[in-house]
Design a protein around this motif. Sequence first.
Motif, PDB file in Angstrom:
ATOM      1  N   ALA A 220      19.627   4.121   5.189  1.00 34.46           N
ATOM      2  CA  ALA A 220      20.195   4.990   4.160  1.00 34.46           C
ATOM      3  C   ALA A 220      20.773   6.271   4.759  1.00 34.46           C
ATOM      4  O   ALA A 220      21.831   6.750   4.327  1.00 34.46           O
ATOM      5  CB  ALA A 220      19.137   5.313   3.112  1.00 34.46           C
ATOM      6  N   ASP A 221      20.120   6.839   5.756  1.00 41.08           N
ATOM      7  CA  ASP A 221      20.606   8.086   6.355  1.00 41.08           C
ATOM      8  C   ASP A 221      21.954   7.909   7.058  1.00 41.08           C
ATOM      9  O   ASP A 221      22.702   8.884   7.210  1.00 41.08           O
ATOM     10  CB  ASP A 221      19.581   8.637   7.347  1.00 41.08           C
ATOM     11  CG  ASP A 221      18.478   9.431   6.666  1.00 41.08           C
ATOM     12  OD1 ASP A 221      18.518   9.584   5.423  1.00 41.08           O
ATOM     13  OD2 ASP A 221      17.553   9.892   7.371  1.00 41.08           O
ATOM     14  N   ASP A 222      22.272   6.685   7.490  1.00 41.56           N
ATOM     15  CA  ASP A 222      23.585   6.465   8.101  1.00 41.56           C
ATOM     16  C   ASP A 222      24.698   6.731   7.093  1.00 41.56           C
ATOM     17  O   ASP A 222      25.763   7.244   7.448  1.00 41.56           O
ATOM     18  CB  ASP A 222      23.689   5.036   8.640  1.00 41.56           C
ATOM     19  CG  ASP A 222      22.738   4.791   9.785  1.00 41.56           C
ATOM     20  OD1 ASP A 222      22.664   5.631  10.687  1.00 41.56           O
ATOM     21  OD2 ASP A 222      22.056   3.742   9.783  1.00 41.56           O
ATOM     22  N   ILE A 223      24.455   6.386   5.844  1.00 44.31           N
ATOM     23  CA  ILE A 223      25.421   6.692   4.793  1.00 44.31           C
ATOM     24  C   ILE A 223      25.279   8.149   4.358  1.00 44.31           C
ATOM     25  O   ILE A 223      26.278   8.846   4.150  1.00 44.31           O
ATOM     26  CB  ILE A 223      25.219   5.757   3.586  1.00 44.31           C
ATOM     27  CG1 ILE A 223      25.176   4.297   4.038  1.00 44.31           C
ATOM     28  CG2 ILE A 223      26.332   5.977   2.571  1.00 44.31           C
ATOM     29  CD1 ILE A 223      26.399   3.829   4.773  1.00 44.31           C
ATOM     30  N   GLY A 224      24.048   8.618   4.245  1.00 43.21           N
ATOM     31  CA  GLY A 224      23.817   9.994   3.829  1.00 43.21           C
ATOM     32  C   GLY A 224      24.503  10.998   4.744  1.00 43.21           C
ATOM     33  O   GLY A 224      25.115  11.972   4.271  1.00 43.21           O
ATOM     34  N   TYR A 225      24.422  10.783   6.044  1.00 45.74           N
ATOM     35  CA  TYR A 225      25.059  11.706   6.984  1.00 45.74           C
ATOM     36  C   TYR A 225      26.582  11.639   6.897  1.00 45.74           C
ATOM     37  O   TYR A 225      27.271  12.656   7.082  1.00 45.74           O
ATOM     38  CB  TYR A 225      24.601  11.418   8.414  1.00 45.74           C
ATOM     39  CG  TYR A 225      23.302  12.088   8.777  1.00 45.74           C
ATOM     40  CD1 TYR A 225      23.214  13.467   8.904  1.00 45.74           C
ATOM     41  CD2 TYR A 225      22.155  11.332   9.001  1.00 45.74           C
ATOM     42  CE1 TYR A 225      22.020  14.089   9.236  1.00 45.74           C
ATOM     43  CE2 TYR A 225      20.945  11.940   9.329  1.00 45.74           C
ATOM     44  CZ  TYR A 225      20.888  13.321   9.450  1.00 45.74           C
ATOM     45  OH  TYR A 225      19.697  13.930   9.774  1.00 45.74           O
ATOM     46  N   THR A 226      27.115  10.456   6.613  1.00 48.28           N
ATOM     47  CA  THR A 226      28.567  10.331   6.445  1.00 48.28           C
ATOM     48  C   THR A 226      29.022  11.101   5.218  1.00 48.28           C
ATOM     49  O   THR A 226      30.041  11.806   5.242  1.00 48.28           O
ATOM     50  CB  THR A 226      28.969   8.858   6.329  1.00 48.28           C
ATOM     51  OG1 THR A 226      28.463   8.127   7.458  1.00 48.28           O
ATOM     52  CG2 THR A 226      30.477   8.703   6.296  1.00 48.28           C
ATOM     53  N   ILE A 227      28.277  10.973   4.120  1.00 49.71           N
ATOM     54  CA  ILE A 227      28.609  11.712   2.900  1.00 49.71           C
ATOM     55  C   ILE A 227      28.466  13.216   3.128  1.00 49.71           C
ATOM     56  O   ILE A 227      29.291  14.014   2.663  1.00 49.71           O
ATOM     57  CB  ILE A 227      27.738  11.226   1.733  1.00 49.71           C
ATOM     58  CG1 ILE A 227      28.082   9.764   1.392  1.00 49.71           C
ATOM     59  CG2 ILE A 227      27.930  12.121   0.508  1.00 49.71           C
ATOM     60  CD1 ILE A 227      27.184   9.142   0.347  1.00 49.71           C
ATOM     61  N   LEU A 228      27.431  13.620   3.840  1.00 51.25           N
ATOM     62  CA  LEU A 228      27.248  15.033   4.177  1.00 51.25           C
ATOM     63  C   LEU A 228      28.462  15.568   4.923  1.00 51.25           C
ATOM     64  O   LEU A 228      28.970  16.665   4.609  1.00 51.25           O
ATOM     65  CB  LEU A 228      25.989  15.209   5.030  1.00 51.25           C
ATOM     66  CG  LEU A 228      25.755  16.594   5.644  1.00 51.25           C
ATOM     67  CD1 LEU A 228      25.561  17.645   4.560  1.00 51.25           C
ATOM     68  CD2 LEU A 228      24.547  16.556   6.588  1.00 51.25           C
ATOM     69  N   PHE A 229      28.952  14.825   5.880  1.00 53.48           N
ATOM     70  CA  PHE A 229      30.147  15.225   6.628  1.00 53.48           C
ATOM     71  C   PHE A 229      31.340  15.395   5.695  1.00 53.48           C
ATOM     72  O   PHE A 229      32.078  16.389   5.765  1.00 53.48           O
ATOM     73  CB  PHE A 229      30.449  14.185   7.709  1.00 53.48           C
ATOM     74  CG  PHE A 229      31.804  14.316   8.335  1.00 53.48           C
ATOM     75  CD1 PHE A 229      32.127  15.399   9.133  1.00 53.48           C
ATOM     76  CD2 PHE A 229      32.775  13.340   8.121  1.00 53.48           C
ATOM     77  CE1 PHE A 229      33.391  15.514   9.706  1.00 53.48           C
ATOM     78  CE2 PHE A 229      34.031  13.444   8.694  1.00 53.48           C
ATOM     79  CZ  PHE A 229      34.341  14.539   9.484  1.00 53.48           C
ATOM     80  N   LEU A 230      31.529  14.434   4.774  1.00 54.50           N
ATOM     81  CA  LEU A 230      32.669  14.499   3.864  1.00 54.50           C
ATOM     82  C   LEU A 230      32.518  15.613   2.835  1.00 54.50           C
ATOM     83  O   LEU A 230      33.512  16.131   2.320  1.00 54.50           O
ATOM     84  CB  LEU A 230      32.853  13.151   3.164  1.00 54.50           C
ATOM     85  CG  LEU A 230      33.310  12.010   4.067  1.00 54.50           C
ATOM     86  CD1 LEU A 230      33.266  10.683   3.316  1.00 54.50           C
ATOM     87  CD2 LEU A 230      34.708  12.267   4.624  1.00 54.50           C
ATOM     88  N   ALA A 231      31.285  15.990   2.529  1.00 54.69           N
ATOM     89  CA  ALA A 231      31.042  17.095   1.601  1.00 54.69           C
ATOM     90  C   ALA A 231      31.262  18.452   2.265  1.00 54.69           C
ATOM     91  O   ALA A 231      31.552  19.440   1.589  1.00 54.69           O
ATOM     92  CB  ALA A 231      29.617  17.024   1.055  1.00 54.69           C
ATOM     93  N   SER A 232      31.146  18.490   3.581  1.00 52.64           N
ATOM     94  CA  SER A 232      31.215  19.758   4.312  1.00 52.64           C
ATOM     95  C   SER A 232      32.650  20.128   4.654  1.00 52.64           C
ATOM     96  O   SER A 232      33.569  19.295   4.591  1.00 52.64           O
ATOM     97  CB  SER A 232      30.398  19.656   5.606  1.00 52.64           C
ATOM     98  OG  SER A 232      31.105  18.903   6.578  1.00 52.64           O
ATOM     99  N   ASP A 233      32.841  21.360   5.063  1.00 52.92           N
ATOM    100  CA  ASP A 233      34.166  21.816   5.484  1.00 52.92           C
ATOM    101  C   ASP A 233      34.548  21.254   6.849  1.00 52.92           C
ATOM    102  O   ASP A 233      35.701  21.439   7.280  1.00 52.92           O
ATOM    103  CB  ASP A 233      34.204  23.341   5.512  1.00 52.92           C
ATOM    104  CG  ASP A 233      34.084  23.947   4.118  1.00 52.92           C
ATOM    105  OD1 ASP A 233      34.352  23.223   3.131  1.00 52.92           O
ATOM    106  OD2 ASP A 233      33.705  25.136   4.012  1.00 52.92           O
ATOM    107  N   GLU A 234      33.636  20.572   7.508  1.00 55.18           N
ATOM    108  CA  GLU A 234      33.972  19.911   8.768  1.00 55.18           C
ATOM    109  C   GLU A 234      35.049  18.845   8.563  1.00 55.18           C
ATOM    110  O   GLU A 234      35.770  18.494   9.500  1.00 55.18           O
ATOM    111  CB  GLU A 234      32.720  19.258   9.363  1.00 55.18           C
ATOM    112  CG  GLU A 234      31.632  20.249   9.738  1.00 55.18           C
ATOM    113  CD  GLU A 234      30.289  19.570   9.934  1.00 55.18           C
ATOM    114  OE1 GLU A 234      30.248  18.327  10.002  1.00 55.18           O
ATOM    115  OE2 GLU A 234      29.268  20.283  10.020  1.00 55.18           O
TER     116      GLU A 234
END
Length: 267
Positions: A220-234
């Motif tokens: 699950a964290d593999d998707i969670g971290y991807t979503i976190l990246f897309l949510a961030s200004d990065e």
Amino acid sequence: MGRVQDKVALVTGGASGIGLSTATLLAKEGAKVVIADFNEEGAKKAAEDIKTADHEATGIFLDAGQQESIKEAVDFTVNTYGTITVLVNNVGLTNMQKDLDVVNIDIDEWHRLIDVNLTSVLLGCRYAIPYMKEAGGGSIINTSSMAGSASDSIRTAYGSTKAAVNHLTKYVATQYGKDSIRCNGVAPGLIMTPAAEQNIPETINKEFLRHNALPYHGEADDIGYTILFLASDESKFITGQVIDVEGGHYIANPTTPLFNEMMQQQS
């Protein structure tokens, strides 16, 4: 810490699995998070766990098949935290007993999955975008699936709705990009959530692993971290994209494992 500091996020389907990972990571990185789920008790438990870790979250009920419930979730987020700058449309259903091939699919199930898997995404965007405009921008992330680009012998409605989510993602990105609102999708392959571990037979798990380019399953964290990246200004220059997170399962000729076995036997 702080990758999404002071952002306000609504995560639908956030009580377990990918949604729970996403909500937890967003809160850990500084966002205020509303966890909306049909499992209201699970959503509130997830929020309490996040608060115990000294982060900010609230759990609420959501019926993604009901338009008013989606509106209420968005309005609650704004009323509680002042705005909404991240929307994660994560709710998704499938039923392998009813969502069958084209000839045998239960038509009521077809319509139900269109409502829950597709229309809920449209409505989440519809209600969140005006608030994001007021906030000066935002990021919308839609959880899709590799079923949206690779067909199967069953799950006709599920795959069709996820394909539609992929294209809806591009429409939202095109129509609201000038408002500094980004919209992207994430397409998971087989992710070993508790639900997957419970419902997918070990033989299928092994077959997936055999065809993965990587020697392990996704979590699950593999998707969670991807979503976190897309949510961030990065990811501020990424929009209208659907990122496949599937361990290389779909990149190779399907005969590759057989070919590898043949070469090993000859060596």
